[in-house]
Design an enzyme around this catalytic site. Structure first.
Site, PDB file in Angstrom:
ATOM      1  N   PHE A 136       9.556  -2.393   3.782  1.00 21.58           N
ATOM      2  CA  PHE A 136       8.313  -2.147   4.528  1.00 21.58           C
ATOM      3  C   PHE A 136       7.415  -3.360   4.371  1.00 21.58           C
ATOM      4  N   GLY A 137       7.132  -4.057   5.458  1.00 20.16           N
ATOM      5  CA  GLY A 137       6.338  -5.279   5.365  1.00 20.16           C
ATOM      6  C   GLY A 137       4.939  -5.108   5.916  1.00 20.16           C
ATOM      7  N   GLY A 245      -0.806   5.705   7.299  1.00 15.18           N
ATOM      8  CA  GLY A 245      -0.239   7.062   7.286  1.00 15.18           C
ATOM      9  C   GLY A 245       1.025   7.116   6.442  1.00 15.18           C
ATOM     10  N   ALA A 250       3.750   7.777   0.550  1.00 18.38           N
ATOM     11  CA  ALA A 250       4.269   7.059  -0.626  1.00 18.38           C
ATOM     12  C   ALA A 250       3.320   7.206  -1.821  1.00 18.38           C
ATOM     13  N   ILE A 345       2.331   3.754 -31.241  1.00 19.95           N
ATOM     14  CA  ILE A 345       2.902   4.729 -32.183  1.00 19.95           C
ATOM     15  C   ILE A 345       4.261   4.235 -32.694  1.00 19.95           C
ATOM     16  N   GLU A 371       0.583  -0.196  -3.315  1.00 17.61           N
ATOM     17  CA  GLU A 371       0.156   1.013  -2.579  1.00 17.61           C
ATOM     18  C   GLU A 371      -1.345   1.220  -2.683  1.00 17.61           C
TER      19      GLU A 371
HETATM   20  P1  TGC Z   1     -10.506   1.470   8.006  1.00 13.46           P
HETATM   21  O1  TGC Z   1     -11.420   0.943   9.068  1.00 13.46           O
HETATM   22  O2  TGC Z   1     -11.066   2.295   6.909  1.00 13.46           O
HETATM   23  O3  TGC Z   1      -9.305   2.264   8.676  1.00 13.46           O
HETATM   24  C1  TGC Z   1      -8.552   1.742   9.758  1.00 13.46           C
HETATM   25  C2  TGC Z   1      -7.885   2.906  10.464  1.00 13.46           C
HETATM   26  O4  TGC Z   1      -6.938   3.499   9.592  1.00 13.46           O
HETATM   27  C3  TGC Z   1      -7.298   4.891   9.374  1.00 13.46           C
HETATM   28  N1  TGC Z   1      -6.968   5.185   7.978  1.00 13.46           N
HETATM   29  C4  TGC Z   1      -5.926   5.927   7.620  1.00 13.46           C
HETATM   30  N2  TGC Z   1      -4.993   6.568   8.335  1.00 13.46           N
HETATM   31  C5  TGC Z   1      -4.041   7.239   7.667  1.00 13.46           C
HETATM   32  N3  TGC Z   1      -3.969   7.252   6.324  1.00 13.46           N
HETATM   33  C6  TGC Z   1      -4.881   6.610   5.553  1.00 13.46           C
HETATM   34  N4  TGC Z   1      -4.777   6.610   4.227  1.00 13.46           N
HETATM   35  C7  TGC Z   1      -5.929   5.898   6.203  1.00 13.46           C
HETATM   36  N5  TGC Z   1      -6.982   5.150   5.774  1.00 13.46           N
HETATM   37  C8  TGC Z   1      -7.601   4.716   6.875  1.00 13.46           C
HETATM   38  C9  TGC Z   1      -8.757   4.968   9.694  1.00 13.46           C
HETATM   39  O5  TGC Z   1      -9.117   6.267  10.056  1.00 13.46           O
HETATM   40  C10 TGC Z   1      -8.868   4.008  10.842  1.00 13.46           C
HETATM   41  O6  TGC Z   1      -8.317   4.643  12.005  1.00 13.46           O
HETATM   42  P2  TGC Z   1      -8.949   4.338  13.448  1.00 13.46           P
HETATM   43  O7  TGC Z   1      -8.175   5.220  14.366  1.00 13.46           O
HETATM   44  O8  TGC Z   1     -10.403   4.682  13.356  1.00 13.46           O
HETATM   45  O9  TGC Z   1      -8.717   2.871  13.704  1.00 13.46           O
HETATM   46  O10 TGC Z   1      -9.702   0.209   7.424  1.00 13.46           O
HETATM   47  P3  TGC Z   1     -10.182  -1.019   6.548  1.00 13.46           P
HETATM   48  O11 TGC Z   1      -9.634  -2.234   7.207  1.00 13.46           O
HETATM   49  O12 TGC Z   1     -11.658  -0.943   6.259  1.00 13.46           O
HETATM   50  O13 TGC Z   1      -9.353  -0.823   5.166  1.00 13.46           O
HETATM   51  C11 TGC Z   1      -9.430   0.344   4.472  1.00 13.46           C
HETATM   52  C12 TGC Z   1      -8.564   0.328   3.194  1.00 13.46           C
HETATM   53  C13 TGC Z   1      -9.055  -0.738   2.221  1.00 13.46           C
HETATM   54  C14 TGC Z   1      -8.754   1.681   2.553  1.00 13.46           C
HETATM   55  C15 TGC Z   1      -7.077   0.132   3.479  1.00 13.46           C
HETATM   56  O14 TGC Z   1      -6.840  -0.953   4.250  1.00 13.46           O
HETATM   57  C16 TGC Z   1      -6.201   0.146   2.254  1.00 13.46           C
HETATM   58  O15 TGC Z   1      -5.738   1.213   1.876  1.00 13.46           O
HETATM   59  N6  TGC Z   1      -5.889  -1.027   1.577  1.00 13.46           N
HETATM   60  C17 TGC Z   1      -4.907  -1.091   0.536  1.00 13.46           C
HETATM   61  C18 TGC Z   1      -3.665  -1.759   1.073  1.00 13.46           C
HETATM   62  C19 TGC Z   1      -2.425  -1.107   0.575  1.00 13.46           C
HETATM   63  O16 TGC Z   1      -2.398  -0.015   0.079  1.00 13.46           O
HETATM   64  N7  TGC Z   1      -1.306  -1.800   0.761  1.00 13.46           N
HETATM   65  C20 TGC Z   1      -0.059  -1.270   0.383  1.00 13.46           C
HETATM   66  C21 TGC Z   1       1.071  -2.147   0.902  1.00 13.46           C
HETATM   67  S1  TGC Z   1       2.640  -1.337   0.866  1.00 13.46           S
HETATM   68  C22 TGC Z   1       3.020  -1.268  -0.752  1.00 13.46           C
HETATM   69  O17 TGC Z   1       2.299  -1.632  -1.638  1.00 13.46           O
HETATM   70  C23 TGC Z   1       4.334  -0.713  -1.017  1.00 13.46           C
HETATM   71  S2  TGC Z   1       4.784  -0.716  -2.672  1.00 13.46           S
HETATM   72  C24 TGC Z   1       6.178   0.153  -2.470  1.00 13.46           C
HETATM   73  C25 TGC Z   1       6.890   0.497  -3.708  1.00 13.46           C
HETATM   74  O18 TGC Z   1       7.614  -0.395  -4.237  1.00 13.46           O
HETATM   75  O19 TGC Z   1       6.812   1.694  -4.133  1.00 13.46           O
HETATM   76  P1  FAD Z   2      -5.844  -8.601  -3.628  1.00 11.24           P
HETATM   77  O1  FAD Z   2      -6.074  -7.776  -2.410  1.00 11.24           O
HETATM   78  O2  FAD Z   2      -6.045 -10.067  -3.529  1.00 11.24           O
HETATM   79  O3  FAD Z   2      -6.771  -8.026  -4.787  1.00 11.24           O
HETATM   80  C1  FAD Z   2      -7.022  -8.753  -5.995  1.00 11.24           C
HETATM   81  C2  FAD Z   2      -8.074  -7.987  -6.797  1.00 11.24           C
HETATM   82  O4  FAD Z   2      -9.283  -7.877  -6.023  1.00 11.24           O
HETATM   83  C3  FAD Z   2      -7.622  -6.539  -7.092  1.00 11.24           C
HETATM   84  O5  FAD Z   2      -8.058  -6.181  -8.375  1.00 11.24           O
HETATM   85  C4  FAD Z   2      -8.387  -5.714  -6.056  1.00 11.24           C
HETATM   86  O6  FAD Z   2      -8.639  -4.399  -6.494  1.00 11.24           O
HETATM   87  C5  FAD Z   2      -9.681  -6.520  -5.921  1.00 11.24           C
HETATM   88  N1  FAD Z   2     -10.319  -6.288  -4.619  1.00 11.24           N
HETATM   89  C6  FAD Z   2      -9.808  -6.546  -3.389  1.00 11.24           C
HETATM   90  N2  FAD Z   2     -10.684  -6.182  -2.450  1.00 11.24           N
HETATM   91  C7  FAD Z   2     -11.780  -5.688  -3.085  1.00 11.24           C
HETATM   92  C8  FAD Z   2     -13.019  -5.145  -2.660  1.00 11.24           C
HETATM   93  N3  FAD Z   2     -13.314  -5.003  -1.366  1.00 11.24           N
HETATM   94  N4  FAD Z   2     -13.897  -4.754  -3.602  1.00 11.24           N
HETATM   95  C9  FAD Z   2     -13.607  -4.856  -4.920  1.00 11.24           C
HETATM   96  N5  FAD Z   2     -12.445  -5.370  -5.390  1.00 11.24           N
HETATM   97  C10 FAD Z   2     -11.538  -5.780  -4.485  1.00 11.24           C
HETATM   98  N6  FAD Z   2       3.413  -4.597  -0.106  1.00 11.24           N
HETATM   99  C11 FAD Z   2       4.118  -4.228   0.989  1.00 11.24           C
HETATM  100  O7  FAD Z   2       3.650  -4.332   2.119  1.00 11.24           O
HETATM  101  N7  FAD Z   2       5.364  -3.705   0.866  1.00 11.24           N
HETATM  102  C12 FAD Z   2       5.977  -3.559  -0.336  1.00 11.24           C
HETATM  103  O8  FAD Z   2       7.111  -3.064  -0.411  1.00 11.24           O
HETATM  104  C13 FAD Z   2       5.269  -3.974  -1.512  1.00 11.24           C
HETATM  105  N8  FAD Z   2       5.869  -3.914  -2.728  1.00 11.24           N
HETATM  106  C14 FAD Z   2       5.241  -4.476  -3.818  1.00 11.24           C
HETATM  107  C15 FAD Z   2       5.937  -4.596  -5.017  1.00 11.24           C
HETATM  108  C16 FAD Z   2       5.323  -5.197  -6.109  1.00 11.24           C
HETATM  109  C17 FAD Z   2       6.101  -5.380  -7.385  1.00 11.24           C
HETATM  110  C18 FAD Z   2       3.991  -5.635  -6.021  1.00 11.24           C
HETATM  111  C19 FAD Z   2       3.293  -6.257  -7.203  1.00 11.24           C
HETATM  112  C20 FAD Z   2       3.303  -5.513  -4.835  1.00 11.24           C
HETATM  113  C21 FAD Z   2       3.925  -4.955  -3.708  1.00 11.24           C
HETATM  114  N9  FAD Z   2       3.286  -4.897  -2.462  1.00 11.24           N
HETATM  115  C22 FAD Z   2       3.961  -4.498  -1.349  1.00 11.24           C
HETATM  116  C23 FAD Z   2       1.975  -5.510  -2.298  1.00 11.24           C
HETATM  117  C24 FAD Z   2       0.820  -4.660  -2.821  1.00 11.24           C
HETATM  118  O9  FAD Z   2       0.554  -3.589  -1.983  1.00 11.24           O
HETATM  119  C25 FAD Z   2      -0.380  -5.587  -2.985  1.00 11.24           C
HETATM  120  O10 FAD Z   2      -0.113  -6.426  -4.097  1.00 11.24           O
HETATM  121  C26 FAD Z   2      -1.670  -4.819  -3.168  1.00 11.24           C
HETATM  122  O11 FAD Z   2      -2.013  -4.104  -2.001  1.00 11.24           O
HETATM  123  C27 FAD Z   2      -2.834  -5.737  -3.558  1.00 11.24           C
HETATM  124  O12 FAD Z   2      -2.894  -6.868  -2.766  1.00 11.24           O
HETATM  125  P2  FAD Z   2      -3.008  -8.329  -3.452  1.00 11.24           P
HETATM  126  O13 FAD Z   2      -1.945  -8.439  -4.459  1.00 11.24           O
HETATM  127  O14 FAD Z   2      -3.057  -9.325  -2.360  1.00 11.24           O
HETATM  128  O15 FAD Z   2      -4.395  -8.297  -4.230  1.00 11.24           O
END
Ligand code: TGC
Ligand code: FAD
Length: 392
Positions: A136-137, A245, A250, A345, A371
């Site tokens: 998932f990218g 979504g 996840a 511990i 996530e």
């Molecule tokens: P914002 O303006 O708040 O929202 C944009 C649109 O998205 C909708 N929305 C959601 N929809 C479904 N589920 C959710 N959890 C949602 N959160 C927001 C929202 O209603 C809006 O919809 P629309 O129709 O009005 O356009 O967006 P923002 O740009 O201000 O960002 C909000 C924020 C920071 C909460 C969000 O971008 C975020 O969650 N950032 C964290 C990024 C993240 O979690 N990345 C994960 C990458 S994948 C990964 O890490 C996989 S690891 C896999 C593994 O190895 O297990």
């Molecule tokens: P940044 O966004 O640069 O954040 C750095 C620091 O700043 C964090 O402490 C954060 O909390 C803080 N920060 C950022 N914004 C704010 C704010 N507005 N206010 C206050 N503090 C803030 N992604 C995928 O798409 N697919 C995957 O399969 C996937 N797998 C992963 C596997 C591993 C092992 C790891 C480490 C990461 C993976 N990720 C994946 C990416 C992961 O989702 C991101 O690392 C994560 O979302 C954080 O992004 P970043 O590392 O760029 O940190």
């Protein structure tokens, strides 16, 4: 080879809240982890290799698409069964749970929810059986917490799309057969594309030298003028809400998974403390170690109840994204704190691969970041209760 003596803590008789099916599914996953994961995982983590030999077993216990309907090869289970499977797998290793989370919630879920019937039939059964592995990218080098700023893009070239850009930190990327890629169209709208290994211009270099999730393969996705067939766009949802979504599903799985890692650390530390003699008595008989153990089981019990209630809400399709964020944030922090205390511990033994604790602790450093980071989930709760986003 390490003997796995794990005994699951259930201080509040949470088993009584589970159906017979939940317990059958959970016990099958638990036995499989004991038999197939525990004996090999330390070696895989030390070598920084994903143990591909377990893919078939993960499919057999229903870890690939637990809640995807059976007609598409999934197990057709409910959300609590899904959570329990994630709990048991992460009891073994967060990296193995990562592989299962990505395959189920970040690859099969979007194809099932946003894809065409042809896409479902083409990909889901093979993903469920493990014949195909996916990734998932979403994250990019310059856009992690703020995925809406992504620059990966595609242009309509008549009979195909032309995809350019790069993704970073992608679990399963180095060996995935296909990638769910989130990219902007010419109007800046985000869509999901299914990109297959072998498409010209698509490469997946591995990310090396991780101290965390060493048994999970992580890599980049590079798109250099990749021609993607038009039928590979998932048409049923676009915008940032589409990838977010998938993250809801996840993150929910992680809320359960983290409990598994915490239970393993607690169980190991409890057994060690009862056996380890210092000053002529077991260290479990000292007040300081009892404080640690008592706080651990209290926190695990609270996390179990939170995950179970969230599962009920998910089954009723009533769970909000903010409720999921709260559980992911709370339960991962709970697990990492327990790993750190449990490590202490065990004294010096805690830093060795003889025990799973240090591996869990290092893994959880990724789980608390991916996530959505710990801070981002706090901001999501903050936004939910105040109505004011504080991201910018
Ligand atoms: P914002 O303006 O708040 O929202 C944009 C649109 O998205 C909708 N929305 C959601 N929809 C479904 N589920 C959710 N959890 C949602 N959160 C927001 C929202 O209603 C809006 O919809 P629309 O129709 O009005 O356009 O967006 P923002 O740009 O201000 O960002 C909000 C924020 C920071 C909460 C969000 O971008 C975020 O969650 N950032 C964290 C990024 C993240 O979690 N990345 C994960 C990458 S994948 C990964 O890490 C996989 S690891 C896999 C593994 O190895 O297990
Ligand atoms: P940044 O966004 O640069 O954040 C750095 C620091 O700043 C964090 O402490 C954060 O909390 C803080 N920060 C950022 N914004 C704010 C704010 N507005 N206010 C206050 N503090 C803030 N992604 C995928 O798409 N697919 C995957 O399969 C996937 N797998 C992963 C596997 C591993 C092992 C790891 C480490 C990461 C993976 N990720 C994946 C990416 C992961 O989702 C991101 O690392 C994560 O979302 C954080 O992004 P970043 O590392 O760029 O940190």
């Amino acid at each position: 080879m390490r003997t796995d003596n794990f005994q699951a803590p259930d201080y509040y008789n949470i088993d009584e809240l589970l159906s017979d099916e939940h317990k059958i599914v959970r016990d099958a996953a638990r036995e499989w982890v004991k038999r197939e994961v525990s004996p090999i995982i330390e070696d895989a983590a030390q070598k920084a290799e994903f143990p591909k030999s377990i893919i078939g077993g993960l499919a057999e216990i229903g870890a690939f698409g637990p809640y995807i309907p059976e007609e598409y090869g999934g197990a057709g289970l409910d959300q609590i069964s899904y959570g329990l499977i994630m709990q048991e797998i992460e009891r073994g290793d967060s990296g193995v749970r990562s592989t299962a989370s990505v395959q189920s919630s970040l690859v099969m879920y979007p194809i099932y929810k946003y894809g065409t019937e042809e896409q479902r039939k083409k990909y889901l059964p093979k993903l469920a059986s493990g014949e195909f592995m996916g990734c998932f990218g979403l994250t990019e080098p310059d856009h992690g917490s703020n995925p809406g700023g992504m620059t990966t893009n595609f242009k309509d070239k008549g009979d195909h799309y032309l995809l350019n850009g790069a993704k970073m930190w992608i679990s399963n990327a180095p060996f995935a057969d296909l990638a769910i890629v989130w990219a902007k169209d010419e109007n800046g709208r985000i869509h999901g594309l299914i990109v297959e290994r072998g498409m010209e211009g698509f490469s997946t270099p591995e990310t090396h030298n991780k101290w965390s999730l060493r048994a999970s393969a992580t890599g980049e996705l590079i798109f250099d003028n990749v021609k993607v067939p038009k039928e590979n766009l998932m048409p049923n949802k676009s915008g940032l809400g589409a990838p977010l979504g998938c993250l809801d599903s996840a993150r929910y799985g992680i809320a359960w998974g983290a409990i598994g890692a915490a239970m393993d650390c607690y169980d190991t530390a409890l057994r060690y403390a009862k056996e380890r003699i210092q000053f002529d008595k077991p260290i479990a008989g000292t007040q300081l170690q009892q404080k640690k153990l008592a706080e651990m089981i209290t926190e695990i019990t609270k996390a179990q109840l939170m995950a179970w209630r969230l599962g009920v809400l998910r089954n009723e399709e009533k769970a909000t994204s903010a409720q999921i964020s709260m559980a992911k944030r709370n339960n991962v922090e709970m697990a990492i704190n327990i790993a750190r205390e449990a490590r202490q511990i065990l004294g010096g033994m805690g830093i060795t691969g003889e025990y799973s604790i240090m591996r869990h602790m290092m893994n959880l450093e990724s789980v608390i970041t991916y996530e959505g980071t710990h801070d981002i989930h706090l901001l999501i709760t903050g936004m939910d209760i105040t109505g004011i986003p504080a991201f910018q």
